[in-house]
Design a protein around this motif. Sequence first.
Motif, PDB file in Angstrom:
ATOM      1  N   PRO A 142     -17.329  -3.643 -11.755  1.00 60.01           N
ATOM      2  CA  PRO A 142     -16.694  -3.220 -10.443  1.00 60.01           C
ATOM      3  C   PRO A 142     -17.819  -1.357 -10.530  1.00 60.01           C
ATOM      4  O   PRO A 142     -17.286  -1.000  -9.246  1.00 60.01           O
ATOM      5  CB  PRO A 142     -15.900  -2.934 -11.419  1.00 60.01           C
ATOM      6  N   ASP A 143     -18.411  -1.042 -11.275  1.00 63.94           N
ATOM      7  CA  ASP A 143     -19.443  -0.143 -10.707  1.00 63.94           C
ATOM      8  C   ASP A 143     -20.672  -0.227 -10.281  1.00 63.94           C
ATOM      9  O   ASP A 143     -21.720   0.580 -10.606  1.00 63.94           O
ATOM     10  CB  ASP A 143     -19.212   0.821 -12.074  1.00 63.94           C
ATOM     11  N   ALA A 144     -20.981  -1.037 -10.176  1.00 63.50           N
ATOM     12  CA  ALA A 144     -22.540  -1.860 -10.172  1.00 63.50           C
ATOM     13  C   ALA A 144     -23.173  -0.445  -8.990  1.00 63.50           C
ATOM     14  O   ALA A 144     -21.629  -0.472  -7.562  1.00 63.50           O
ATOM     15  CB  ALA A 144     -22.428  -2.986  -9.498  1.00 63.50           C
ATOM     16  N   GLU A 145     -23.880   0.044  -8.631  1.00 59.02           N
ATOM     17  CA  GLU A 145     -24.424   0.954  -7.678  1.00 59.02           C
ATOM     18  C   GLU A 145     -24.660   0.000  -6.616  1.00 59.02           C
ATOM     19  O   GLU A 145     -24.580   0.819  -5.187  1.00 59.02           O
ATOM     20  CB  GLU A 145     -25.578   1.250  -7.795  1.00 59.02           C
ATOM     21  N   LEU A 146     -24.908  -1.156  -6.363  1.00 58.16           N
ATOM     22  CA  LEU A 146     -25.236  -1.933  -4.494  1.00 58.16           C
ATOM     23  C   LEU A 146     -23.948  -3.296  -4.863  1.00 58.16           C
ATOM     24  O   LEU A 146     -24.437  -4.083  -6.085  1.00 58.16           O
ATOM     25  CB  LEU A 146     -26.308  -1.698  -4.378  1.00 58.16           C
ATOM     26  N   LYS A 147     -23.492  -3.907  -3.821  1.00 59.62           N
ATOM     27  CA  LYS A 147     -22.299  -4.705  -3.673  1.00 59.62           C
ATOM     28  C   LYS A 147     -22.801  -5.722  -2.605  1.00 59.62           C
ATOM     29  O   LYS A 147     -22.443  -5.144  -2.095  1.00 59.62           O
ATOM     30  CB  LYS A 147     -21.172  -4.741  -3.928  1.00 59.62           C
ATOM     31  N   PHE A 148     -23.001  -7.057  -2.601  1.00 57.32           N
ATOM     32  CA  PHE A 148     -23.591  -7.303  -1.105  1.00 57.32           C
ATOM     33  C   PHE A 148     -22.127  -8.605  -1.098  1.00 57.32           C
ATOM     34  O   PHE A 148     -21.824  -9.250  -2.707  1.00 57.32           O
ATOM     35  CB  PHE A 148     -24.690  -7.965  -1.199  1.00 57.32           C
ATOM     36  N   PHE A 149     -21.001  -8.638  -0.340  1.00 55.77           N
ATOM     37  CA  PHE A 149     -20.428 -10.418  -0.178  1.00 55.77           C
ATOM     38  C   PHE A 149     -21.488 -11.283   0.749  1.00 55.77           C
ATOM     39  O   PHE A 149     -21.444 -10.475   2.105  1.00 55.77           O
ATOM     40  CB  PHE A 149     -19.631  -9.699  -0.341  1.00 55.77           C
ATOM     41  N   ILE A 150     -21.726 -12.479   0.598  1.00 57.54           N
ATOM     42  CA  ILE A 150     -22.534 -13.355   1.448  1.00 57.54           C
ATOM     43  C   ILE A 150     -21.081 -14.389   1.881  1.00 57.54           C
ATOM     44  O   ILE A 150     -20.329 -14.537   1.127  1.00 57.54           O
ATOM     45  CB  ILE A 150     -23.781 -14.144   0.418  1.00 57.54           C
ATOM     46  N   ASN A 151     -21.832 -14.462   2.956  1.00 58.73           N
ATOM     47  CA  ASN A 151     -20.453 -15.577   3.968  1.00 58.73           C
ATOM     48  C   ASN A 151     -21.558 -16.347   4.702  1.00 58.73           C
ATOM     49  O   ASN A 151     -22.721 -15.793   5.405  1.00 58.73           O
ATOM     50  CB  ASN A 151     -19.601 -15.017   4.425  1.00 58.73           C
ATOM     51  N   ALA A 152     -20.969 -17.651   4.688  1.00 56.93           N
ATOM     52  CA  ALA A 152     -22.003 -18.588   6.139  1.00 56.93           C
ATOM     53  C   ALA A 152     -20.580 -19.353   6.760  1.00 56.93           C
ATOM     54  O   ALA A 152     -19.960 -19.911   5.427  1.00 56.93           O
ATOM     55  CB  ALA A 152     -23.298 -18.942   5.755  1.00 56.93           C
ATOM     56  N   SER A 153     -21.010 -19.738   7.842  1.00 58.56           N
ATOM     57  CA  SER A 153     -19.875 -20.936   7.936  1.00 58.56           C
ATOM     58  C   SER A 153     -19.743 -22.547   6.632  1.00 58.56           C
ATOM     59  O   SER A 153     -20.798 -22.619   6.101  1.00 58.56           O
ATOM     60  CB  SER A 153     -20.164 -21.926   9.221  1.00 58.56           C
ATOM     61  N   ALA A 154     -18.667 -22.527   6.712  1.00 61.84           N
ATOM     62  CA  ALA A 154     -18.615 -23.984   5.153  1.00 61.84           C
ATOM     63  C   ALA A 154     -19.435 -25.077   5.791  1.00 61.84           C
ATOM     64  O   ALA A 154     -20.188 -25.832   5.177  1.00 61.84           O
ATOM     65  CB  ALA A 154     -17.065 -24.782   5.711  1.00 61.84           C
ATOM     66  N   ASP A 155     -19.407 -26.073   7.118  1.00 64.36           N
ATOM     67  CA  ASP A 155     -20.500 -26.316   7.928  1.00 64.36           C
ATOM     68  C   ASP A 155     -22.027 -26.605   7.750  1.00 64.36           C
ATOM     69  O   ASP A 155     -22.681 -26.592   6.994  1.00 64.36           O
ATOM     70  CB  ASP A 155     -20.350 -26.119   9.147  1.00 64.36           C
ATOM     71  N   LYS A 156     -22.290 -24.894   7.397  1.00 66.29           N
ATOM     72  CA  LYS A 156     -23.849 -24.274   7.248  1.00 66.29           C
ATOM     73  C   LYS A 156     -24.425 -24.318   6.041  1.00 66.29           C
ATOM     74  O   LYS A 156     -24.887 -24.981   5.648  1.00 66.29           O
ATOM     75  CB  LYS A 156     -23.959 -23.105   7.946  1.00 66.29           C
ATOM     76  N   ARG A 157     -23.391 -24.042   5.235  1.00 62.00           N
ATOM     77  CA  ARG A 157     -23.596 -24.814   3.834  1.00 62.00           C
ATOM     78  C   ARG A 157     -22.970 -26.125   3.003  1.00 62.00           C
ATOM     79  O   ARG A 157     -24.284 -26.196   2.057  1.00 62.00           O
ATOM     80  CB  ARG A 157     -21.937 -23.739   3.112  1.00 62.00           C
ATOM     81  N   ALA A 158     -22.328 -26.783   3.915  1.00 61.63           N
ATOM     82  CA  ALA A 158     -22.093 -27.700   2.934  1.00 61.63           C
ATOM     83  C   ALA A 158     -24.259 -28.645   4.240  1.00 61.63           C
ATOM     84  O   ALA A 158     -24.189 -29.222   2.927  1.00 61.63           O
ATOM     85  CB  ALA A 158     -21.397 -28.843   3.556  1.00 61.63           C
ATOM     86  N   LYS A 159     -24.135 -28.199   4.961  1.00 61.45           N
ATOM     87  CA  LYS A 159     -25.793 -29.278   5.207  1.00 61.45           C
ATOM     88  C   LYS A 159     -26.992 -28.638   3.870  1.00 61.45           C
ATOM     89  O   LYS A 159     -27.508 -29.639   4.443  1.00 61.45           O
ATOM     90  CB  LYS A 159     -26.072 -28.403   6.514  1.00 61.45           C
ATOM     91  N   ARG A 160     -25.984 -27.030   3.219  1.00 65.15           N
ATOM     92  CA  ARG A 160     -28.390 -26.930   3.164  1.00 65.15           C
ATOM     93  C   ARG A 160     -27.390 -27.519   1.423  1.00 65.15           C
ATOM     94  O   ARG A 160     -28.748 -28.039   1.388  1.00 65.15           O
ATOM     95  CB  ARG A 160     -27.774 -25.185   2.717  1.00 65.15           C
ATOM     96  N   ARG A 161     -26.966 -27.245   1.009  1.00 66.39           N
ATOM     97  CA  ARG A 161     -26.036 -28.305  -0.505  1.00 66.39           C
ATOM     98  C   ARG A 161     -26.803 -29.544   0.261  1.00 66.39           C
ATOM     99  O   ARG A 161     -27.418 -30.548  -1.028  1.00 66.39           O
ATOM    100  CB  ARG A 161     -24.547 -27.705  -0.752  1.00 66.39           C
ATOM    101  N   PHE A 162     -26.340 -29.977   0.692  1.00 68.73           N
ATOM    102  CA  PHE A 162     -26.402 -31.733   1.369  1.00 68.73           C
ATOM    103  C   PHE A 162     -28.229 -32.046   1.237  1.00 68.73           C
ATOM    104  O   PHE A 162     -28.565 -32.397   0.435  1.00 68.73           O
ATOM    105  CB  PHE A 162     -26.252 -31.537   2.673  1.00 68.73           C
ATOM    106  N   ASP A 163     -28.897 -31.273   1.621  1.00 61.82           N
ATOM    107  CA  ASP A 163     -30.223 -31.055   1.568  1.00 61.82           C
ATOM    108  C   ASP A 163     -30.688 -30.938   0.805  1.00 61.82           C
ATOM    109  O   ASP A 163     -32.030 -31.578   0.332  1.00 61.82           O
ATOM    110  CB  ASP A 163     -30.563 -30.300   3.051  1.00 61.82           C
ATOM    111  N   GLU A 164     -30.793 -30.422  -0.302  1.00 63.26           N
ATOM    112  CA  GLU A 164     -30.829 -29.877  -1.836  1.00 63.26           C
ATOM    113  C   GLU A 164     -31.004 -31.518  -2.497  1.00 63.26           C
ATOM    114  O   GLU A 164     -31.721 -31.841  -2.576  1.00 63.26           O
ATOM    115  CB  GLU A 164     -29.550 -28.608  -2.017  1.00 63.26           C
ATOM    116  N   LEU A 165     -29.194 -31.300  -2.489  1.00 56.01           N
ATOM    117  CA  LEU A 165     -29.069 -32.714  -3.873  1.00 56.01           C
ATOM    118  C   LEU A 165     -29.645 -34.051  -2.950  1.00 56.01           C
ATOM    119  O   LEU A 165     -30.486 -34.508  -3.803  1.00 56.01           O
ATOM    120  CB  LEU A 165     -27.425 -32.787  -3.070  1.00 56.01           C
ATOM    121  N   ILE A 166     -30.563 -34.816  -1.874  1.00 56.81           N
ATOM    122  CA  ILE A 166     -30.701 -35.834  -1.551  1.00 56.81           C
ATOM    123  C   ILE A 166     -32.525 -35.033  -1.798  1.00 56.81           C
ATOM    124  O   ILE A 166     -32.738 -36.321  -2.111  1.00 56.81           O
ATOM    125  CB  ILE A 166     -30.636 -35.175   0.458  1.00 56.81           C
ATOM    126  N   LYS A 167     -32.838 -34.009  -1.147  1.00 59.39           N
ATOM    127  CA  LYS A 167     -34.449 -33.744  -1.888  1.00 59.39           C
ATOM    128  C   LYS A 167     -34.327 -33.898  -3.604  1.00 59.39           C
ATOM    129  O   LYS A 167     -35.343 -34.619  -4.092  1.00 59.39           O
ATOM    130  CB  LYS A 167     -35.006 -32.460  -1.937  1.00 59.39           C
TER     131      LYS A 167
END
Length: 230
Positions: A142-167
């Motif tokens: 909780p005291d980390a000097e820098l915090k990022f919260f990453i987001n993207a649409s569910a469709d884009k995320r599924a597409k990326r994971r799908f491509d990875e697994l197919i590869k």
Amino acid sequence: MNKITIAIDGFSSTGKSTIAKQLAQKLHYVYVDSGAMYRAVTFYAMQQEYISECYFFKDKLINNLEDIHLSFCYNSELGFAEIFLNNVNVENDIRSLEVSNFVSRIAEVPEVRRKLVEQQQEFGKNKGVVMDGRDIGTVVFPDAELKFFINASADKRAKRRFDELIKKGDKVTYNEILKNVEYRDRIDSTREDSPLIKAIDAIEIDNSDLSLTEQFDKIYEIVQNKLRNI
Ligand code: DC
């Protein structure tokens, strides 16, 4: 230069680990994939037949948590540390869709979380660490000097994971992956213990329309600014 702790949280398949690995390499920091730890515990539970589609012997898992030893070993060819479960490299096994389908149920168990959070805090005690996950900025550091919260649409995320697994040669469909992504979003953000929420001091990045280079440049600039002002 003083080393800092960088926490990267966000929904599944947002590319958190890609950013975290790139940052750790550039800064010569240690990279820890906390999701890999939850996946390795899931793989262990599957091997021991504590979990399947029809049952989950949660108590058996809790009673045997001491038998689970997780470690990371740096692979210089890959440029990141692979995860070992009881001294066996399980980096590939933990990425299957089967593990992805069970992992949220394992990650809901408070005893599992307590054990893994302790180990994560130990990894980061000397700073100079980039860790990605769901609760890094809220619970682990909780005291980390820098915090990022990453987001993207569910469709884009599924597409990326799908491509990875197919590869990789996995036989999966896009719809299966989308269902898994949406299912994990729901469980990860509604579970009682350490739900996925954005820390109030986290910087939100939506990478739906960013290339890997654009995303890295944007985040690296923020890191450089922080390091200059620390
Ligand atoms: O980042 P990932 O998809 O490999 O993570 C796998 C699962 O582990 C994810 O569905 C939620 C869980 N997780 C968690 O609860 N807390 C973390 N710090 C990291 C992952």
